[in-house]
Design a protein around this motif. Structure first.
Motif, short mmCIF file in Angstrom:
data_model
loop_
_atom_site.label_atom_id
_atom_site.label_comp_id
_atom_site.label_asym_id
_atom_site.label_seq_id
_atom_site.Cartn_x
_atom_site.Cartn_y
_atom_site.Cartn_z
N ALA A 42 0.82 -1.21 0.00
CA ALA A 42 0.00 0.00 0.00
C ALA A 42 0.86 1.26 0.00
O ALA A 42 0.55 2.24 -0.69
N ARG A 43 1.94 1.25 0.75
CA ARG A 43 2.82 2.42 0.82
C ARG A 43 3.58 2.66 -0.47
O ARG A 43 4.01 3.77 -0.76
N LEU A 44 3.79 1.61 -1.27
CA LEU A 44 4.53 1.75 -2.51
C LEU A 44 3.72 2.45 -3.60
O LEU A 44 4.29 3.00 -4.54
N GLY A 45 2.41 2.42 -3.48
CA GLY A 45 1.58 3.09 -4.48
C GLY A 45 1.83 2.52 -5.87
O GLY A 45 1.89 1.31 -6.06
N GLU A 46 1.99 3.38 -6.86
CA GLU A 46 2.17 2.95 -8.25
C GLU A 46 3.45 2.15 -8.45
O GLU A 46 3.55 1.37 -9.39
N ALA A 47 4.42 2.30 -7.57
CA ALA A 47 5.67 1.54 -7.68
C ALA A 47 5.43 0.05 -7.48
O ALA A 47 6.23 -0.78 -7.89
N ALA A 48 4.28 -0.31 -6.88
CA ALA A 48 3.94 -1.72 -6.64
C ALA A 48 3.30 -2.38 -7.85
O ALA A 48 2.98 -3.56 -7.81
N LEU A 49 3.14 -1.65 -8.94
CA LEU A 49 2.51 -2.20 -10.13
C LEU A 49 3.11 -3.52 -10.59
O LEU A 49 2.36 -4.42 -10.98
N PRO A 50 4.44 -3.73 -10.52
CA PRO A 50 4.99 -5.02 -10.92
C PRO A 50 4.48 -6.21 -10.09
O PRO A 50 4.59 -7.35 -10.50
N LEU A 51 3.91 -5.94 -8.93
CA LEU A 51 3.40 -7.01 -8.07
C LEU A 51 1.95 -7.37 -8.37
O LEU A 51 1.43 -8.34 -7.82
N ALA A 52 1.30 -6.62 -9.25
CA ALA A 52 -0.14 -6.80 -9.49
C ALA A 52 -0.49 -8.22 -9.89
O ALA A 52 -1.45 -8.81 -9.37
N GLY A 53 0.24 -8.81 -10.82
CA GLY A 53 -0.07 -10.16 -11.28
C GLY A 53 0.03 -11.18 -10.16
O GLY A 53 -0.86 -12.02 -9.98
N ALA A 54 1.12 -11.12 -9.40
CA ALA A 54 1.32 -12.06 -8.30
C ALA A 54 0.27 -11.86 -7.21
O ALA A 54 -0.23 -12.82 -6.63
N LEU A 55 -0.08 -10.61 -6.94
CA LEU A 55 -1.11 -10.34 -5.93
C LEU A 55 -2.47 -10.87 -6.38
O LEU A 55 -3.19 -11.48 -5.58
N ARG A 56 -2.81 -10.66 -7.64
CA ARG A 56 -4.08 -11.18 -8.16
C ARG A 56 -4.13 -12.70 -8.05
O ARG A 56 -5.16 -13.27 -7.67
N GLN A 57 -3.04 -13.34 -8.39
CA GLN A 57 -2.99 -14.80 -8.31
C GLN A 57 -3.18 -15.26 -6.87
O GLN A 57 -3.97 -16.17 -6.60
N ARG A 58 -2.46 -14.64 -5.93
CA ARG A 58 -2.58 -15.04 -4.52
C ARG A 58 -3.99 -14.81 -4.00
O ARG A 58 -4.54 -15.64 -3.28
N LEU A 59 -4.59 -13.69 -4.36
CA LEU A 59 -5.95 -13.40 -3.90
C LEU A 59 -6.94 -14.39 -4.50
O LEU A 59 -7.90 -14.80 -3.84
N GLY A 60 -6.71 -14.79 -5.75
CA GLY A 60 -7.58 -15.77 -6.38
C GLY A 60 -7.50 -17.14 -5.74
O GLY A 60 -8.46 -17.92 -5.79
N GLU A 61 -6.38 -17.45 -5.11
CA GLU A 61 -6.17 -18.73 -4.45
C GLU A 61 -6.66 -18.72 -3.01
O GLU A 61 -6.71 -19.77 -2.36
N ALA A 62 -7.00 -17.56 -2.49
CA ALA A 62 -7.37 -17.44 -1.08
C ALA A 62 -8.67 -18.20 -0.79
O ALA A 62 -9.63 -18.14 -1.56
N VAL A 63 -8.65 -18.92 0.30
CA VAL A 63 -9.83 -19.63 0.77
C VAL A 63 -10.51 -18.74 1.81
O VAL A 63 -9.90 -18.37 2.80
N LEU A 64 -11.74 -18.39 1.54
CA LEU A 64 -12.46 -17.50 2.44
C LEU A 64 -13.33 -18.32 3.38
O LEU A 64 -13.95 -19.30 2.98
N ASP A 65 -13.31 -17.91 4.63
CA ASP A 65 -14.17 -18.56 5.61
C ASP A 65 -15.08 -17.52 6.24
O ASP A 65 -15.15 -16.39 5.76
N GLU A 66 -15.77 -17.87 7.29
CA GLU A 66 -16.73 -16.95 7.90
C GLU A 66 -16.07 -15.71 8.51
O GLU A 66 -16.72 -14.71 8.74
N ARG A 67 -14.75 -15.76 8.76
CA ARG A 67 -14.04 -14.60 9.32
C ARG A 67 -13.64 -13.61 8.24
O ARG A 67 -13.29 -12.48 8.54
N ALA A 68 -13.68 -14.00 6.98
CA ALA A 68 -13.20 -13.14 5.88
C ALA A 68 -14.12 -11.98 5.61
O ALA A 68 -15.28 -12.02 5.78
#
Length: 68
Positions: A42-68
């Motif tokens: 979050a602090r990196l702002g636009e500089a974090a753009l290279p992480l977007a693909g990896a972040l999307r993949q990790r979020l897509g793999e996340a298992v959500l439970d009742e606490r999510a």
């Protein structure tokens, strides 16, 4: 347990310094990402753009439970 970024990488990420990107990228490859990864990205702002693909993949793999 959970992976840690380390003091230097955490400090760089908190400052919004793009030199933290290699450490953040590496952390995203571990099964359990460090808790400081989110605030660091979050602090990196636009500089974090290279992480977007990896972040999307990790979020897509996340298992959500009742606490999510």
């Amino acid at each position: 347990g959970r992976t840690q970024l380390g003091c230097a990488a955490t400090a760089l990420a908190r400052l919004g310094d793009p030199r933290a990107l290699p450490a953040l990228t590496e952390a995203l490859g571990h099964p359990l990402v460090p808790s400081e990864l989110g605030p660091g990205v979050a602090r990196l702002g636009e500089a974090a753009l290279p992480l977007a693909g990896a972040l999307r993949q990790r979020l897509g793999e996340a298992v959500l439970d009742e606490r999510a």
